[in-house]
Design an enzyme around this catalytic site. Structure first.
Site, PDB file in Angstrom:
ATOM      1  N   SER A  69       0.743  -1.007   0.098  1.00 52.68           N
ATOM      2  CA  SER A  69       0.037  -0.004  -0.021  1.00 52.68           C
ATOM      3  C   SER A  69       0.979   1.297   0.009  1.00 52.68           C
ATOM      4  CB  SER A  69      -1.057   0.180   1.215  1.00 52.68           C
ATOM      5  OG  SER A  69      -1.761  -1.292   1.157  1.00 52.68           O
TER       6      SER A  69
HETATM    7  N1  SAM Z   1      -0.583  -5.255   4.187  1.00 51.07           N
HETATM    8  C1  SAM Z   1       0.367  -5.428   3.064  1.00 51.07           C
HETATM    9  C2  SAM Z   1       1.705  -4.949   2.823  1.00 51.07           C
HETATM   10  O1  SAM Z   1       1.878  -4.230   3.925  1.00 51.07           O
HETATM   11  O2  SAM Z   1       2.361  -5.207   2.064  1.00 51.07           O
HETATM   12  C3  SAM Z   1      -0.406  -4.906   1.987  1.00 51.07           C
HETATM   13  C4  SAM Z   1      -1.691  -6.082   1.699  1.00 51.07           C
HETATM   14  S1  SAM Z   1      -2.172  -6.182  -0.095  1.00 51.07           S
HETATM   15  C5  SAM Z   1      -2.676  -4.724  -0.400  1.00 51.07           C
HETATM   16  C6  SAM Z   1      -3.609  -7.286   0.480  1.00 51.07           C
HETATM   17  C7  SAM Z   1      -3.299  -8.685   0.880  1.00 51.07           C
HETATM   18  O3  SAM Z   1      -4.355  -9.359   1.171  1.00 51.07           O
HETATM   19  C8  SAM Z   1      -2.906  -9.651  -0.249  1.00 51.07           C
HETATM   20  O4  SAM Z   1      -1.560 -10.094  -0.044  1.00 51.07           O
HETATM   21  C9  SAM Z   1      -3.905 -10.717  -0.273  1.00 51.07           C
HETATM   22  O5  SAM Z   1      -3.336 -11.928  -0.862  1.00 51.07           O
HETATM   23  C10 SAM Z   1      -4.179 -10.623   1.109  1.00 51.07           C
HETATM   24  N2  SAM Z   1      -5.498 -11.272   1.360  1.00 51.07           N
HETATM   25  C11 SAM Z   1      -6.894 -11.127   0.553  1.00 51.07           C
HETATM   26  N3  SAM Z   1      -7.592 -11.796   1.112  1.00 51.07           N
HETATM   27  C12 SAM Z   1      -7.283 -12.604   2.101  1.00 51.07           C
HETATM   28  C13 SAM Z   1      -7.579 -13.300   2.987  1.00 51.07           C
HETATM   29  N4  SAM Z   1      -8.999 -13.934   3.120  1.00 51.07           N
HETATM   30  N5  SAM Z   1      -6.986 -13.601   4.130  1.00 51.07           N
HETATM   31  C14 SAM Z   1      -5.546 -13.284   4.117  1.00 51.07           C
HETATM   32  N6  SAM Z   1      -5.174 -12.540   3.178  1.00 51.07           N
HETATM   33  C15 SAM Z   1      -5.710 -11.869   2.107  1.00 51.07           C
END
Ligand code: SAM
Length: 220
Positions: A69
């Site tokens: 992000s």
């Molecule tokens: N917090 C992260 C960082 O600091 O890099 C950025 C997160 S990215 C915008 C969103 C993440 O949420 C992705 O890696 C995706 O695979 C994960 N995601 C989506 N649905 C999810 C779920 N149900 N449980 C866990 N992770 C999930």
């Protein structure tokens, strides 16, 4: 945190400017949050080819079609948790591990859950190389939370879902806050849920765009 990681003077200066121009200037004033953003080397969490852009005012692609992000959004969401340092916190959506690294500077213990095991593995490696030892990376569907370590004083969801899952609100401690982007994939509203006196208070803070939260209580 270990101090033997590598950076150039330019990267250190870019990170200082990132905090002043992108974060403080937009209204994040909590010195602990600003210090965490100044301390964690964001360039180590982005793919090597994109490192020259690590301190830009934008999200960046990582692997598996996911993103890290925008720095301001990380700081804003962190600020909204209002952490004091003693809390147990859950992050849903580990991704690169950057947000989790920031949280380790502000809470006692961080659990972070990621559905894509390759991302969880690389986040685990970098967090451990940095010597951040109050964080545990778990693979699974974070829309169900992580009941074995609940309740949490803070829950941060870093992917956009159709609604706040009830099961996450159940895992929130009394006095705890949950921060999550809620809405369709094109645009979400950053939503804060607070549990006070056994009651639930919900506030919408502003718009944002995140990759989708995929799982039992998210998108299909
Ligand atoms: N917090 C992260 C960082 O600091 O890099 C950025 C997160 S990215 C915008 C969103 C993440 O949420 C992705 O890696 C995706 O695979 C994960 N995601 C989506 N649905 C999810 C779920 N149900 N449980 C866990 N992770 C999930």
């Amino acid at each position: 945190m270990k101090s033997d990681w590598k950076e150039t003077e330019r990267q250190a200066e870019q990170r200082r400017l990132m905090v002043e121009r992108q974060i403080r200037a937009r209204g994040v004033r909590d010195e602990r949050v600003l210090e965490a953003m100044r301390t964690i080397p964001r360039h180590l969490f982005v793919p090597p080819a994109l490192r020259p852009r690590a301190y830009e005012d934008s999200p960046l692609p990582t692997s598996e079609g996911q993103t890290i992000s925008q720095p301001y959004i990380v700081a804003w969401m962190t600020d909204l948790l209002r952490l004091k340092g003693e809390e147990v916190v859950l992050e849903v959506g580990t991704g690169s591990g950057y947000q989790a690294a920031i949280l380790t500077r502000l809470a006692a213990k961080v659990y972070t859950i990621e559905r894509i095991s390759a991302l969880a593995e690389s986040a685990r490696t970098i967090l451990s190389e940095l010597g951040l030892d109050n964080v545990e990376v778990v693979v699974g569907d974070g829309t169900r939370g992580l009941p074995e370590h609940a309740p949490y004083k803070g829950i941060i969801v870093t992917a956009g879902g159709p609604r706040v899952p009830d099961v996450l609100v159940e895992q929130l401690d009394e006095g705890g806050r949950l921060v999550m982007p809620v809405g369709p994939s094109s645009l979400q509203m950053l939503t804060v849920v607070e549990k006070r006196g056994g009651r639930i208070f919900t506030e919408q803070k502003g718009s944002c765009v995140f990759v989708p939260l995929i799982g039992q209580h998210g998108w299909e």
